[in-house]
Design an enzyme around this catalytic site. Structure first.
Site, mmCIF file in Angstrom:
data_model
loop_
_atom_site.group_PDB
_atom_site.id
_atom_site.type_symbol
_atom_site.label_atom_id
_atom_site.label_comp_id
_atom_site.label_asym_id
_atom_site.label_seq_id
_atom_site.Cartn_x
_atom_site.Cartn_y
_atom_site.Cartn_z
ATOM 1 N N SER A 21 -6.202 -3.452 3.359
ATOM 2 C CA SER A 21 -6.832 -2.769 2.239
ATOM 3 C C SER A 21 -7.319 -3.709 1.135
ATOM 4 O O SER A 21 -7.153 -3.448 -0.040
ATOM 5 C CB SER A 21 -5.863 -1.741 1.645
ATOM 6 O OG SER A 21 -6.564 -0.708 1.017
ATOM 7 N N ASP B 26 -15.274 -2.080 9.203
ATOM 8 C CA ASP B 26 -16.036 -2.486 8.018
ATOM 9 C C ASP B 26 -17.129 -3.469 8.419
ATOM 10 O O ASP B 26 -16.863 -4.463 9.113
ATOM 11 C CB ASP B 26 -15.112 -3.110 6.980
ATOM 12 C CG ASP B 26 -14.105 -2.108 6.424
ATOM 13 O OD1 ASP B 26 -14.375 -0.897 6.499
ATOM 14 O OD2 ASP B 26 -13.045 -2.541 5.918
ATOM 15 N N GLU C 284 -13.831 -6.405 9.777
ATOM 16 C CA GLU C 284 -12.522 -6.093 10.358
ATOM 17 C C GLU C 284 -12.493 -4.646 10.804
ATOM 18 O O GLU C 284 -13.371 -3.845 10.465
ATOM 19 C CB GLU C 284 -11.407 -6.333 9.330
ATOM 20 C CG GLU C 284 -11.507 -5.443 8.110
ATOM 21 C CD GLU C 284 -10.401 -5.697 7.091
ATOM 22 O OE1 GLU C 284 -9.326 -6.136 7.491
ATOM 23 O OE2 GLU C 284 -10.628 -5.428 5.904
ATOM 24 N N ARG D 44 -11.394 2.368 11.619
ATOM 25 C CA ARG D 44 -12.539 2.356 10.708
ATOM 26 C C ARG D 44 -12.984 0.904 10.601
ATOM 27 O O ARG D 44 -12.216 0.040 10.177
ATOM 28 C CB ARG D 44 -12.150 2.908 9.334
ATOM 29 C CG ARG D 44 -13.355 3.404 8.516
ATOM 30 C CD ARG D 44 -13.053 3.505 7.044
ATOM 31 N NE ARG D 44 -12.961 2.172 6.466
ATOM 32 C CZ ARG D 44 -11.905 1.737 5.768
ATOM 33 N NH1 ARG D 44 -10.871 2.514 5.550
ATOM 34 N NH2 ARG D 44 -11.913 0.512 5.286
ATOM 35 N N ASN E 127 -9.781 -1.359 10.761
ATOM 36 C CA ASN E 127 -8.545 -0.816 10.189
ATOM 37 C C ASN E 127 -8.003 0.258 11.129
ATOM 38 O O ASN E 127 -8.696 1.230 11.414
ATOM 39 C CB ASN E 127 -8.837 -0.194 8.820
ATOM 40 C CG ASN E 127 -9.526 -1.174 7.891
ATOM 41 O OD1 ASN E 127 -8.887 -1.959 7.215
ATOM 42 N ND2 ASN E 127 -10.857 -1.137 7.864
ATOM 43 N N GLU F 208 0.814 -1.217 0.000
ATOM 44 C CA GLU F 208 0.000 0.000 0.000
ATOM 45 C C GLU F 208 0.849 1.269 0.000
ATOM 46 O O GLU F 208 0.391 2.341 0.401
ATOM 47 C CB GLU F 208 -0.947 -0.015 1.197
ATOM 48 C CG GLU F 208 -1.904 -1.192 1.159
ATOM 49 C CD GLU F 208 -2.773 -1.283 2.392
ATOM 50 O OE1 GLU F 208 -3.572 -0.365 2.605
ATOM 51 O OE2 GLU F 208 -2.655 -2.265 3.137
ATOM 52 N N TYR G 297 -9.253 2.937 -4.082
ATOM 53 C CA TYR G 297 -8.307 4.009 -4.377
ATOM 54 C C TYR G 297 -8.365 4.521 -5.812
ATOM 55 O O TYR G 297 -7.468 5.228 -6.251
ATOM 56 C CB TYR G 297 -6.889 3.547 -4.015
ATOM 57 C CG TYR G 297 -6.788 3.206 -2.549
ATOM 58 C CD1 TYR G 297 -7.050 4.175 -1.588
ATOM 59 C CD2 TYR G 297 -6.484 1.926 -2.117
ATOM 60 C CE1 TYR G 297 -6.988 3.872 -0.240
ATOM 61 C CE2 TYR G 297 -6.411 1.620 -0.773
ATOM 62 C CZ TYR G 297 -6.665 2.604 0.164
ATOM 63 O OH TYR G 297 -6.606 2.304 1.503
ATOM 64 N N GLY H 124 -7.268 4.965 5.447
ATOM 65 C CA GLY H 124 -6.819 5.948 4.467
ATOM 66 C C GLY H 124 -7.223 7.361 4.816
ATOM 67 O O GLY H 124 -8.269 7.603 5.409
#
Length: 303
Positions: A141, A248, A261, A246, A263, A20, A207, A267
């Protein structure tokens, strides 16, 4: 914002040796620009491995390295050993949250709803029925994530994940709405709904500008919104997270959320979801960055 943070030399760590790298550079540049425009003293530092050199007067490292090395506890351990403060979670919480197998175990223990799952050793075969999601459990990601609906797709997915990790995570494929919830401190922000134009929300969709549509806040009724936020916050707490994340979530057809999950270095680019959720809560980009820094310093002082 406290004077103490403004007195610190902020060093934004970006890049990293993982897959990433390019996105991390964009996140780092955006965060550095925000702090700089806010009057902070900022240095950007591209990190390629553990032997990076920091300015002698570094006051706080702002970690924007997504995925391997930056998000999995390795960088945190390096900075702990050097006695340098940094943003985000500590080394152990970072390692656990990044490891999807460790996360799933803690979700299960805490009663956080998550898709049915199993772990495959090298050469193992799934016992769960198709359709399945095959994942490399220690990549970020959506790297190494495959949706397998037909038997013909199973072997290539297993081979790809086996090349990335010694174990493979297999999950039931939950058909539902893709949601994500930003957590800052102990507060769940607005729910964001993600609608990829095709397929699922993989690395390219995350992205590539225009590859997905985002709805923030998500078009959900008040009760469902609250339930999703509470479930995301429960997942954040189950992993021992204190600063930000964050989470999900998939929303099943019956309205029940299922956590995928969390994070811990989400981002911070122009297409990123945490800044969208913060903006919906009345928190501009600089304020979000400042709040993450403040909470990180508090975590360091308490622990």
């Amino acid at each position: 914002m406290s004077q103490s943070l403004r007195d610190l030399h902020l060093v934004v760590l970006m890049g990293g040796p993982g897959s990433e790298n390019a996105v991390s550079l964009r996140s780092g540049a955006a965060v550095a620009d925000a702090f700089r425009r806010g009057g902070y003293r900022v240095t950007e530092l591209e990190v390629k491995g553990a032997d990076f050199e920091l300015p002698a007067d570094t006051g706080l490292c702002v970690n924007m390295i997504h995925g391997t090395f930056g998000e999995d506890g390795q960088l945190q351990a390096v900075l702990d050993a050097r006695g340098i403060a940094y943003t985000g979670e500590g080394a152990e919480a970072s390692r656990i949250a990044f490891d999807k197998l460790a996360s799933k175990t803690l979700f299960q223990k805490a009663g956080v709803p998550t898709p049915l799952w199993e772990v495959l050793p090298p050469g193992g075969r799934p016992t769960l029925p198709l359709p399945l999601v095959i994942k490399a459990p220690r990549e970020g990601s959506s790297v190494g994530v495959h949706l397998v609906r037909e038997a013909a797709g199973l072997e290539p997915a297993l081979a790809d994940c086996a090349a990335l990790d010694r174990e493979i995570l297999v999950e039931e494929l939950v058909e539902g709405r893709e949601l994500t919830v930003g957590i800052v401190g102990d507060r769940a922000l607005a729910v964001v709904e993600i609608r990829p134009h095709e397929g699922f929300y993989d690395y390219a969709h995350k992205y590539t500008k225009g590859a997905s549509e985002y709805f923030c806040p998500a078009p959900l009724d008040e009760e469902t919104t609250r339930h999703v936020q509470e479930t995301a916050l429960a997942a954040h707490r189950a992993l021992g997270l204190e600063v930000y994340s964050r989470v999900d979530v998939l929303l099943r057809a019956d309205g029940s959320p299922s956590v995928l999950e969390a994070n811990t270095i989400p981002g911070m680019t122009e297409t990123s979801l945490l800044p969208k959720a913060a903006a919906a809560a009345g928190m501009d980009f600089l304020t979000l960055c400042e709040e993450i820094a403040r909470l990180s310093l508090e975590r360091r002082n308490v622990n």
